[in-house]
Write a protein that holds these residues in place. Structure first.
Motif, mmCIF file in Angstrom:
data_model
loop_
_atom_site.group_PDB
_atom_site.id
_atom_site.type_symbol
_atom_site.label_atom_id
_atom_site.label_comp_id
_atom_site.label_asym_id
_atom_site.label_seq_id
_atom_site.Cartn_x
_atom_site.Cartn_y
_atom_site.Cartn_z
ATOM 1 N N ARG A 99 -3.836 -9.403 -15.260
ATOM 2 C CA ARG A 99 -4.811 -9.606 -14.190
ATOM 3 C C ARG A 99 -4.020 -9.807 -12.899
ATOM 4 N NH1 ARG A 99 -10.112 -11.618 -14.818
ATOM 5 N NH2 ARG A 99 -9.577 -12.514 -16.845
ATOM 6 N N PHE A 100 -4.446 -9.182 -11.801
ATOM 7 C CA PHE A 100 -3.693 -9.326 -10.557
ATOM 8 C C PHE A 100 -4.644 -9.231 -9.370
ATOM 9 C CE2 PHE A 100 -4.202 -4.802 -10.593
ATOM 10 C CZ PHE A 100 -4.055 -4.378 -9.282
ATOM 11 N N HIS A 101 -4.128 -9.622 -8.218
ATOM 12 C CA HIS A 101 -4.867 -9.425 -6.979
ATOM 13 C C HIS A 101 -4.037 -8.530 -6.072
ATOM 14 C CE1 HIS A 101 -2.122 -12.508 -5.402
ATOM 15 N NE2 HIS A 101 -2.433 -12.045 -4.204
ATOM 16 N N SER A 102 -4.687 -7.868 -5.166
ATOM 17 C CA SER A 102 -4.015 -6.948 -4.262
ATOM 18 C C SER A 102 -4.254 -7.392 -2.828
ATOM 19 C CB SER A 102 -4.542 -5.523 -4.474
ATOM 20 O OG SER A 102 -3.915 -4.626 -3.592
ATOM 21 N N ASP A 103 -3.174 -7.424 -2.054
ATOM 22 C CA ASP A 103 -3.248 -7.834 -0.656
ATOM 23 C C ASP A 103 -3.086 -6.635 0.272
ATOM 24 O OD1 ASP A 103 -3.538 -10.462 -1.359
ATOM 25 O OD2 ASP A 103 -1.443 -11.000 -1.002
ATOM 26 N N GLU A 104 -3.503 -6.830 1.508
ATOM 27 C CA GLU A 104 -3.197 -5.915 2.604
ATOM 28 C C GLU A 104 -2.314 -6.679 3.579
ATOM 29 O OE1 GLU A 104 -7.323 -3.292 2.643
ATOM 30 O OE2 GLU A 104 -7.143 -5.039 3.967
ATOM 31 N N PRO A 154 4.029 2.785 11.773
ATOM 32 C CA PRO A 154 2.666 3.317 11.933
ATOM 33 C C PRO A 154 2.129 3.959 10.656
ATOM 34 C CG PRO A 154 4.043 3.933 13.804
ATOM 35 C CD PRO A 154 4.966 3.363 12.760
ATOM 36 N N VAL A 155 3.004 4.562 9.858
ATOM 37 C CA VAL A 155 2.559 5.155 8.592
ATOM 38 C C VAL A 155 2.063 4.069 7.650
ATOM 39 C CG1 VAL A 155 3.282 6.442 6.544
ATOM 40 C CG2 VAL A 155 4.080 7.146 8.812
ATOM 41 N N GLY A 156 2.821 2.971 7.543
ATOM 42 C CA GLY A 156 2.395 1.861 6.702
ATOM 43 C C GLY A 156 1.070 1.285 7.140
ATOM 44 N N ARG A 157 0.883 1.154 8.449
ATOM 45 C CA ARG A 157 -0.380 0.624 8.971
ATOM 46 C C ARG A 157 -1.539 1.551 8.629
ATOM 47 N NH1 ARG A 157 1.205 0.007 13.838
ATOM 48 N NH2 ARG A 157 0.418 1.956 14.695
ATOM 49 N N ARG A 158 -1.315 2.857 8.743
ATOM 50 C CA ARG A 158 -2.379 3.813 8.435
ATOM 51 C C ARG A 158 -2.727 3.799 6.955
ATOM 52 N NH1 ARG A 158 -1.661 10.157 9.726
ATOM 53 N NH2 ARG A 158 -0.083 9.912 8.113
ATOM 54 N N VAL A 159 -1.727 3.662 6.097
ATOM 55 C CA VAL A 159 -1.990 3.610 4.656
ATOM 56 C C VAL A 159 -2.819 2.384 4.312
ATOM 57 C CG1 VAL A 159 -0.896 3.272 2.402
ATOM 58 C CG2 VAL A 159 -0.005 4.995 3.974
ATOM 59 N N ILE A 160 -2.509 1.258 4.930
ATOM 60 C CA ILE A 160 -3.284 0.041 4.689
ATOM 61 C C ILE A 160 -4.747 0.260 5.069
ATOM 62 C CG2 ILE A 160 -3.647 -2.337 5.489
ATOM 63 C CD1 ILE A 160 -0.579 -2.581 5.673
ATOM 64 N N ARG A 161 -4.981 0.900 6.189
ATOM 65 C CA ARG A 161 -6.354 1.137 6.642
ATOM 66 C C ARG A 161 -7.080 2.114 5.724
ATOM 67 N NH1 ARG A 161 -4.999 1.804 13.120
ATOM 68 N NH2 ARG A 161 -4.725 -0.415 13.592
#
Length: 489
Positions: free
Chosen positions: A256-261, A326-333
């Protein structure tokens, strides 16, 4: 400072292993420190997108990895068709992360990378001339590793990031997600199988070796990560979201896990860099995590090698932050929007959501744009004002004279200058930059001269066809991107 190696890499996941292989192949010494002591069959990542496969192709290992998994030309839940993408890999590859690690580990070791398993970095300190990593060995002893640079590829709980006091702001994306690898008595006919009914979600993904990955979530029963979970609970969710549990049995692991942004504001701090989950984490929706991590390392590796070999100034390393943050930020969104669309839609509106998604995908421009985004081939980096429109774009795998492909030539870990059919460069130019640049001719009538970076992005291009003007521009581009000519010392 006396160095034990030029670069210390903390973490032997996919990002750390690809980076190590790239550095070693470029003649840079590196040591990889890894807390684990053996291959793990427990993995969360299982999808490899087209852009990552292209990066692996440029290293000669894509076909090895493809042989371990299943190629799926359609992303089932959204019904996004990948089969028409302009790439050698018009599909998503489904294979457990440990297969990706095995392929990359074998490549790294073949180039002489030193991998220290069962060792843990406990602290990182840096000064103006180098970095020191305190390492606890498998036998309990400690020693200090000294290097010119250090890269933290040590995951979301990164010791490297914490040692530097770097923040990791963000929020929880989803809690109490359950994972399991199981056998199925009645496998689904068209995997992967996905279902969401408002308060329950489940996905079943085949690994191709008789094992299936199950991901399940129950809005009505969200527990902390430490809470126990059993197969009966996952079966119940599958029956609700998918209509049946397909006879799940014999789980080899359940978690069981949780996922963060979350995203670190700085991927570089002096002589230390963060890649992968140490720099950014996001929801599992879309399977973008491991792919983004590998592509971080593809971007950083050639730049570190160029600086350490004296071919580029230290300022080149700042472009890692400028291009990849910016790529990381876009993937998060993107992954967050996809996750919330699946998990937060009320049950009464799920049918309308699915209908709307299918309707939108009937418009070819939208469908193509989404396919490129999910495949990672839409990623482009900033270009200077006035630069050629191709600058910063992904380089397609074009055919070259001599029945070669661009991505085969990129396996030399050098820049590649592509001239049009019938074009050429002076022999003196090839002599001056021959150790840093591969000079090739396209097999088609492109009409453009293009300089491709080692990470398969376009550094410079021109449409000038006049020999004198074009050659002067080529010299300027090579000096600016590949360092001084050999005759300049």
């Amino acid at each position: 400072m006396d160095f034990d190696t030029q670069v210390v890499i903390v973490g032997a996941g996919p990002a750390g292993l690809l980076l190590a292989g790239d550095l070693a192949e470029s003649g840079v010494s590196c040591i990889v420190v890894e807390r684990r002591v053996r291959d793990s069959e427990l993995t969360r990542a299982f999808s490899v997108n087209a852009r990552t496969l292209e990066q692996l192709d440029a290293r000669g290992v894509a076909d090895d990895l493809i042989a371990t998994g299943l190629r799926n030309p359609v992303l089932q839940f959204l019904q996004i068709d990948l089969s028409r993408l302009p790439t050698r890999f018009p599909h998503v590859l489904v294979t457990p992360q440990y297969n990706t690690e095995r392929v990359l580990r074998a490549r790294a070791r073949s180039h002489g990378v030193e991998l220290r398993e069962g060792c843990e970095v406990t602290d990182v300190r840096q000064g103006p001339d180098g970095v020191e990593a305190q390492v606890r060995n498998a036998d309990g002893t400690s020693r200090t590793l000294r290097a010119a640079y250090l890269v933290g590829a040590d995951g979301r709980n990164s010791t490297v990031r914490r040692s530097l006091g770097l923040p990791f702001p963000g929020r929880a994306a989803v809690r109490s997600m359950m994972l399991a690898d199981v056998r199925l008595a009645e496998p689904p006919r068209k995997p992967p199988t996905v279902g969401a009914v408002g308060d329950a979600f489940a996905i079943i993904v085949p690994f191709g070796d008789g094992w299936f990955r199950i991901m399940a979530w129950n809005r009505r029963h969200q527990m902390p990560d430490s809470a126990s979970v059993d197969l009966d609970e996952i079966k119940a969710i599958a029956r609700r979201a998918l209509g049946q549990d397909f006879g799940m049995h014999d789980p080899r692991w359940i978690s069981r896990f949780h996922s963060d942004e979350r995203q670190c504001p700085r991927y570089r701090d002096g002589r230390v860099f963060l890649v992968g989950d140490a720099a950014h984490v996001h929801s599992p929706a879309g399977g973008m995590g491991m792919n983004t991590s590998i592509q971080d390392s593809a971007n950083l590796g050639w730049k570190l090698a160029a600086v350490l070999r004296g071919r580029a100034p230290d300022a080149l390393l700042d472009t890692y932050q400028a291009e990849r943050h910016p790529v990381g930020r876009r993937v998060i969104r993107r992954s967050g929007a996809l996750l919330r669309g699946v998990l937060t839609t009320p049950q009464a509106l799920c049918g309308l959501r699915d209908f709307a998604a299918r309707t939108v995908l009937h418009f070819p421009p939208i469908a193509e744009r989404l396919a490129r985004a999910m495949a990672g081939i839409d990623i482009a980096y900033p270009a200077a004002v006035g630069a050629h429109p191709l600058t910063g774009k992904r380089a397609p795998d074009i055919a070259l004279a001599g029945e070669r492909r661009l991505y085969e030539v990129l396996r030399g870990r050098r820049f590649v200058l592509i001239t049009p059919t019938g074009g050429s460069v002076p022999a003196s130019m090839a002599d001056d930059w021959g150790g840093e640049v591969e000079f090739v001719t396209s097999a088609g009538a492109t009409g453009k001269t293009v300089l491709v970076r080692p990470d398969a992005y376009i550094a410079w291009a021109t449409s000038d066809q006049s020999s004198e003007g074009r050659n002067n521009k080529i010299r300027e581009a090579l000096a600016r991107n590949c360092g001084p000519a050999a005759t300049d010392g």
